[in-house]
Design a protein around this motif. Structure first.
Motif, PDB file in Angstrom:
ATOM      1  N   VAL A  47       0.828  -1.204   0.000  1.00 40.02           N
ATOM      2  CA  VAL A  47       0.000   0.000   0.000  1.00 40.02           C
ATOM      3  C   VAL A  47       0.866   1.259   0.000  1.00 40.02           C
ATOM      4  N   ALA A  48       1.761   1.376   0.993  1.00 42.48           N
ATOM      5  CA  ALA A  48       2.557   2.597   1.107  1.00 42.48           C
ATOM      6  C   ALA A  48       3.786   2.342   1.961  1.00 42.48           C
ATOM      7  N   ALA A  49       4.803   3.197   1.767  1.00 36.20           N
ATOM      8  CA  ALA A  49       6.026   3.118   2.558  1.00 36.20           C
ATOM      9  C   ALA A  49       6.529   4.522   2.831  1.00 36.20           C
ATOM     10  N   ILE A  50       7.269   4.647   3.940  1.00 37.10           N
ATOM     11  CA  ILE A  50       7.849   5.937   4.318  1.00 37.10           C
ATOM     12  C   ILE A  50       9.237   5.707   4.884  1.00 37.10           C
ATOM     13  N   SER A  51      10.173   6.548   4.478  1.00 38.98           N
ATOM     14  CA  SER A  51      11.544   6.435   4.945  1.00 38.98           C
ATOM     15  C   SER A  51      11.680   6.895   6.392  1.00 38.98           C
ATOM     16  N   TRP A  52      12.862   6.656   6.966  1.00 39.90           N
ATOM     17  CA  TRP A  52      13.101   7.022   8.368  1.00 39.90           C
ATOM     18  C   TRP A  52      12.842   8.498   8.633  1.00 39.90           C
ATOM     19  N   THR A  53      13.312   9.357   7.759  1.00 35.19           N
ATOM     20  CA  THR A  53      13.147  10.785   7.982  1.00 35.19           C
ATOM     21  C   THR A  53      11.776  11.289   7.553  1.00 35.19           C
ATOM     22  N   GLY A  54      11.068  10.474   6.814  1.00 33.53           N
ATOM     23  CA  GLY A  54       9.777  10.899   6.283  1.00 33.53           C
ATOM     24  C   GLY A  54       9.884  11.676   4.989  1.00 33.53           C
ATOM     25  N   SER A  55      11.100  11.868   4.515  1.00 34.88           N
ATOM     26  CA  SER A  55      11.296  12.675   3.312  1.00 34.88           C
ATOM     27  C   SER A  55      10.908  11.917   2.048  1.00 34.88           C
ATOM     28  N   SER A  56      10.893  10.603   2.133  1.00 25.95           N
ATOM     29  CA  SER A  56      10.515   9.790   0.973  1.00 25.95           C
ATOM     30  C   SER A  56       9.294   8.948   1.295  1.00 25.95           C
ATOM     31  N   THR A  57       8.326   9.013   0.427  1.00 23.78           N
ATOM     32  CA  THR A  57       7.139   8.175   0.541  1.00 23.78           C
ATOM     33  C   THR A  57       6.859   7.541  -0.818  1.00 23.78           C
ATOM     34  N   TYR A  58       6.150   6.446  -0.767  1.00 27.59           N
ATOM     35  CA  TYR A  58       5.846   5.715  -1.997  1.00 27.59           C
ATOM     36  C   TYR A  58       4.498   5.054  -1.811  1.00 27.59           C
ATOM     37  N   TYR A  59       3.641   5.182  -2.832  1.00 26.57           N
ATOM     38  CA  TYR A  59       2.287   4.637  -2.759  1.00 26.57           C
ATOM     39  C   TYR A  59       1.999   3.781  -3.981  1.00 26.57           C
ATOM     40  N   THR A  60       1.192   2.795  -3.759  1.00 26.76           N
ATOM     41  CA  THR A  60       0.705   2.061  -4.908  1.00 26.76           C
ATOM     42  C   THR A  60      -0.362   2.907  -5.602  1.00 26.76           C
ATOM     43  N   ASP A  61      -0.554   2.665  -6.891  1.00 24.16           N
ATOM     44  CA  ASP A  61      -1.405   3.546  -7.685  1.00 24.16           C
ATOM     45  C   ASP A  61      -2.832   3.646  -7.169  1.00 24.16           C
ATOM     46  N   PHE A  62      -3.361   2.563  -6.650  1.00 28.56           N
ATOM     47  CA  PHE A  62      -4.776   2.583  -6.305  1.00 28.56           C
ATOM     48  C   PHE A  62      -5.092   3.363  -5.022  1.00 28.56           C
ATOM     49  N   VAL A  63      -4.072   3.881  -4.324  1.00 28.17           N
ATOM     50  CA  VAL A  63      -4.344   4.701  -3.149  1.00 28.17           C
ATOM     51  C   VAL A  63      -3.801   6.123  -3.291  1.00 28.17           C
ATOM     52  N   LYS A  64      -3.084   6.390  -4.360  1.00 26.15           N
ATOM     53  CA  LYS A  64      -2.523   7.725  -4.543  1.00 26.15           C
ATOM     54  C   LYS A  64      -3.614   8.783  -4.537  1.00 26.15           C
ATOM     55  N   GLY A  65      -3.372   9.843  -3.792  1.00 28.48           N
ATOM     56  CA  GLY A  65      -4.341  10.921  -3.690  1.00 28.48           C
ATOM     57  C   GLY A  65      -5.413  10.689  -2.648  1.00 28.48           C
ATOM     58  N   ARG A  66      -5.490   9.479  -2.116  1.00 27.88           N
ATOM     59  CA  ARG A  66      -6.506   9.161  -1.100  1.00 27.88           C
ATOM     60  C   ARG A  66      -5.885   8.825   0.251  1.00 27.88           C
TER      61      ARG A  66
END
Length: 121
Positions: A47-66
């Motif tokens: 679904v989603a991931a976040i780096s230690w600092t929070g500066s990098s995030t990554y989402y799967t397409d079906f949840v982007k924007g939501r």
């Protein structure tokens, strides 16, 4: 390490929920945190991931924007804010922790117990 997920429940389509995942048992290390979900009869999916600092995030397409992933390292907690929920978001949501590539690939050895999200139409 222990990961405790919470915040799931029943919500109507279009509604919102915020999931939390608290880490304990050792220092909340400089690791990536992520969320996966598993719907009935389906495989677990990223679904989603976040780096230690929070500066990098990554989402799967079906949840982007939501959905929005965030973390509070002082509280050893990661969050998943879920807005505009759809019935197809119904699943057990799991948190996980490890290096970035390991989390995104779903190959971590560290998983929470899961929290059920049910979205009614």
């Amino acid at each position: 390490v222990q990961l405790q997920a919470s915040g799931g429940g029943l919500v109507q389509a279009g509604g919102s929920l915020r999931l939390s995942c608290a880490a304990s048992g050792r220092t909340f290390s400089r690791n990536t945190m992520g969320w996966f979900r598993q719907a009935p009869g389906k495989e677990r999916e990223f679904v989603a991931a976040i780096s230690w600092t929070g500066s990098s995030t990554y989402y799967t397409d079906f949840v982007k924007g939501r959905f929005t992933i965030s973390r509070d390292n002082a509280k050893n907690t990661v969050y998943l804010q879920m807005n505009s929920l759809k019935p197809e978001d119904t699943a057990v949501y799991y948190c996980t922790e490890d290096s970035w590539s390991t989390v995104v690939a779903g190959r971590s050895n560290y998983w929470g117990q899961g929290t059920l999200v049910t979205v009614s139409s």
